[in-house]
Design a protein around this motif. Structure first.
Motif, PDB file in Angstrom:
ATOM      1  N   TYR A 139       0.483  -1.721   0.005  1.00 57.00           N
ATOM      2  CA  TYR A 139       0.047  -0.086   0.257  1.00 57.00           C
ATOM      3  C   TYR A 139       1.312   0.805  -0.190  1.00 57.00           C
ATOM      4  O   TYR A 139       0.385   2.298  -0.639  1.00 57.00           O
ATOM      5  CB  TYR A 139      -0.807   0.178   1.339  1.00 57.00           C
ATOM      6  CG  TYR A 139      -2.090  -0.833   1.122  1.00 57.00           C
ATOM      7  CD1 TYR A 139      -2.654  -1.186  -0.128  1.00 57.00           C
ATOM      8  CD2 TYR A 139      -2.730  -1.765   1.846  1.00 57.00           C
ATOM      9  CE1 TYR A 139      -3.816  -1.898  -0.478  1.00 57.00           C
ATOM     10  CE2 TYR A 139      -3.645  -2.505   2.059  1.00 57.00           C
ATOM     11  CZ  TYR A 139      -4.106  -3.063   0.813  1.00 57.00           C
ATOM     12  OH  TYR A 139      -5.366  -4.260   0.101  1.00 57.00           O
ATOM     13  N   GLN A 174       1.678   6.053  -7.303  1.00 55.73           N
ATOM     14  CA  GLN A 174       0.441   7.246  -7.272  1.00 55.73           C
ATOM     15  C   GLN A 174       0.557   8.645  -8.353  1.00 55.73           C
ATOM     16  O   GLN A 174       0.715   9.146  -8.912  1.00 55.73           O
ATOM     17  CB  GLN A 174      -0.798   6.827  -7.365  1.00 55.73           C
ATOM     18  CG  GLN A 174      -1.133   5.723  -6.881  1.00 55.73           C
ATOM     19  CD  GLN A 174      -2.628   5.770  -6.033  1.00 55.73           C
ATOM     20  OE1 GLN A 174      -2.143   6.165  -5.651  1.00 55.73           O
ATOM     21  NE2 GLN A 174      -3.742   4.762  -6.586  1.00 55.73           N
ATOM     22  N   THR A 227       4.419  -1.585 -11.326  1.00 53.28           N
ATOM     23  CA  THR A 227       3.290  -1.301 -10.801  1.00 53.28           C
ATOM     24  C   THR A 227       3.102  -2.585 -11.083  1.00 53.28           C
ATOM     25  O   THR A 227       1.872  -3.124 -10.149  1.00 53.28           O
ATOM     26  CB  THR A 227       2.153   0.220 -11.022  1.00 53.28           C
ATOM     27  OG1 THR A 227       1.306  -0.850 -12.657  1.00 53.28           O
ATOM     28  CG2 THR A 227       2.890   1.623 -10.716  1.00 53.28           C
ATOM     29  N   HIS A 232      -2.407  -1.186 -16.378  1.00 51.99           N
ATOM     30  CA  HIS A 232      -0.778  -0.623 -16.338  1.00 51.99           C
ATOM     31  C   HIS A 232      -0.488  -0.947 -17.161  1.00 51.99           C
ATOM     32  O   HIS A 232       0.751  -0.755 -18.002  1.00 51.99           O
ATOM     33  CB  HIS A 232      -0.176  -0.524 -15.025  1.00 51.99           C
ATOM     34  CG  HIS A 232      -0.837   0.576 -14.267  1.00 51.99           C
ATOM     35  ND1 HIS A 232      -0.608   1.838 -14.109  1.00 51.99           N
ATOM     36  CD2 HIS A 232      -1.618   0.583 -13.169  1.00 51.99           C
ATOM     37  CE1 HIS A 232      -1.069   2.853 -12.899  1.00 51.99           C
ATOM     38  NE2 HIS A 232      -1.972   1.960 -12.430  1.00 51.99           N
ATOM     39  N   MET A 240       3.437  -5.265  -7.984  1.00 53.80           N
ATOM     40  CA  MET A 240       3.037  -4.509  -6.850  1.00 53.80           C
ATOM     41  C   MET A 240       1.619  -4.747  -7.033  1.00 53.80           C
ATOM     42  O   MET A 240       0.823  -5.414  -5.676  1.00 53.80           O
ATOM     43  CB  MET A 240       3.357  -3.431  -6.845  1.00 53.80           C
ATOM     44  CG  MET A 240       2.810  -2.169  -5.048  1.00 53.80           C
ATOM     45  SD  MET A 240       2.153  -1.265  -5.836  1.00 53.80           S
ATOM     46  CE  MET A 240       0.884   0.201  -6.938  1.00 53.80           C
ATOM     47  N   TYR A 241       0.595  -4.793  -8.078  1.00 52.25           N
ATOM     48  CA  TYR A 241      -0.733  -4.683  -7.787  1.00 52.25           C
ATOM     49  C   TYR A 241      -1.141  -7.004  -8.332  1.00 52.25           C
ATOM     50  O   TYR A 241      -2.121  -6.464  -7.529  1.00 52.25           O
ATOM     51  CB  TYR A 241      -1.531  -4.129  -9.310  1.00 52.25           C
ATOM     52  CG  TYR A 241      -1.402  -3.126  -8.847  1.00 52.25           C
ATOM     53  CD1 TYR A 241      -2.574  -2.206  -8.798  1.00 52.25           C
ATOM     54  CD2 TYR A 241      -1.184  -1.765  -9.683  1.00 52.25           C
ATOM     55  CE1 TYR A 241      -2.607  -0.379  -8.064  1.00 52.25           C
ATOM     56  CE2 TYR A 241      -1.366  -0.549  -9.280  1.00 52.25           C
ATOM     57  CZ  TYR A 241      -2.468   0.052  -8.107  1.00 52.25           C
ATOM     58  OH  TYR A 241      -1.991   1.244  -7.794  1.00 52.25           O
ATOM     59  N   GLU A 264       1.828   1.964  -3.679  1.00 49.99           N
ATOM     60  CA  GLU A 264       0.763   2.049  -4.465  1.00 49.99           C
ATOM     61  C   GLU A 264       1.352   3.638  -4.449  1.00 49.99           C
ATOM     62  O   GLU A 264       1.010   4.222  -5.215  1.00 49.99           O
ATOM     63  CB  GLU A 264       0.002   1.225  -3.596  1.00 49.99           C
ATOM     64  CG  GLU A 264      -1.327   1.790  -5.059  1.00 49.99           C
ATOM     65  CD  GLU A 264      -2.773   1.329  -4.652  1.00 49.99           C
ATOM     66  OE1 GLU A 264      -3.712   0.799  -5.166  1.00 49.99           O
ATOM     67  OE2 GLU A 264      -2.827   1.001  -3.519  1.00 49.99           O
ATOM     68  N   GLU A 265       1.072   4.492  -2.614  1.00 50.79           N
ATOM     69  CA  GLU A 265       1.117   5.969  -3.011  1.00 50.79           C
ATOM     70  C   GLU A 265       2.564   6.147  -3.777  1.00 50.79           C
ATOM     71  O   GLU A 265       1.785   7.768  -4.352  1.00 50.79           O
ATOM     72  CB  GLU A 265       1.193   5.730  -0.903  1.00 50.79           C
ATOM     73  CG  GLU A 265      -0.161   5.946  -0.627  1.00 50.79           C
ATOM     74  CD  GLU A 265       0.215   5.849   1.243  1.00 50.79           C
ATOM     75  OE1 GLU A 265       1.535   6.444   1.244  1.00 50.79           O
ATOM     76  OE2 GLU A 265      -0.899   5.135   1.644  1.00 50.79           O
TER      77      GLU A 265
END
Length: 219
Positions: free
Chosen positions: A22, A29, A45, A61, A48-49, A25-26
């Motif tokens: 998380y 973004q 990314t 992505h 990560m996802y 992700e920040e």
């Protein structure tokens, strides 16, 4: 989270793993808000996802990355990994993804993505009952061997960067060893520079140990 099987990961390890994802992700973004036109950021990314089990974001992505750079190898490789049946996809999705890429992208290096499918297929049998027998049958299959050696004979590492070449050679070598083509596996293995281990995958470590073990047995 460690490298344990999911069933062996503790609740605390899962919580720590997800918290870091998380946070990542920040940061991603924020990076994409500053520059949404960087294919590398979109590509990075993807794993990560995958960790967050967000298949829709993985595919979104991936599309963003290849629109910006159709030949971004990591974007393709990371998405393929996410589409394996142990993550967010299935064996069918994995093969269909690579078939589509090969059909639509003339870059010959994308054909080698099929090696990842072969390895996942092969190692998947070991998770099944009578897995060793199923693996042996898979590796002896004439269609598989024809497809593999077609890839092997067509592969020509010329202009691509080493961070792409070494993992591909790594996969060829690993599969050749599994197929009991040990002379060919060793021939490919000996082409690796010493520093390739930092750019390859853990197959390199496994092969190093196997070849060293056989050398000791021979003496």
């Amino acid at each position: 989270r460690t490298a344990k099987w999911a069933e062996d990961v503790t609740k605390e390890q899962w919580e720590g793993f997800l918290n870091y994802l998380y946070k990542a992700e920040e940061h991603f973004q924020t990076s994409l808000e500053l520059n949404p036109y960087e294919a590398e950021t979109h590509a990075r990314t993807i794993p990560m996802y995958m960790g967050l089990s967000d298949k829709e974001a993985v595919l979104s992505h991936f599309q963003n990355a290849i629109q910006l750079d159709p030949n971004h190898f990591y974007a393709h490789s990371a998405t393929l990994n996410a589409l394996k049946d142990k993550w967010l996809g299935s064996k069918q999705e994995m093969y269909e993804f690579v078939d589509q890429i090969i059909t639509t992208n003339p870059n010959p290096f994308f054909k080698t993505l099929m090696l990842e499918c072969f390895i996942e297929d092969a190692l998947g049998y070991l998770r099944e009952e009578n897995g060793r027998e199923k693996l042996d049958n898979f590796l002896k299959n004439e269609d598989f061997r024809a497809d593999f050696f077609k890839l092997y004979n067509e592969f020509s590492p010329t202009q691509e960067p080493k961070e792409i070449i070494y993992p591909i050679q790594n996969k060829f070598c690993f599969l050749l060893y599994l197929m009991k083509e040990k002379a060919l596996a060793k021939k490919v293995f000996e082409k690796f520079p010493k520093f390739a281990i930092t750019l390859g995958e853990n197959f390199f470590v496994q092969l190093t140990n196997l070849f060293h073990r056989e050398a000791r047995l021979d003496t």
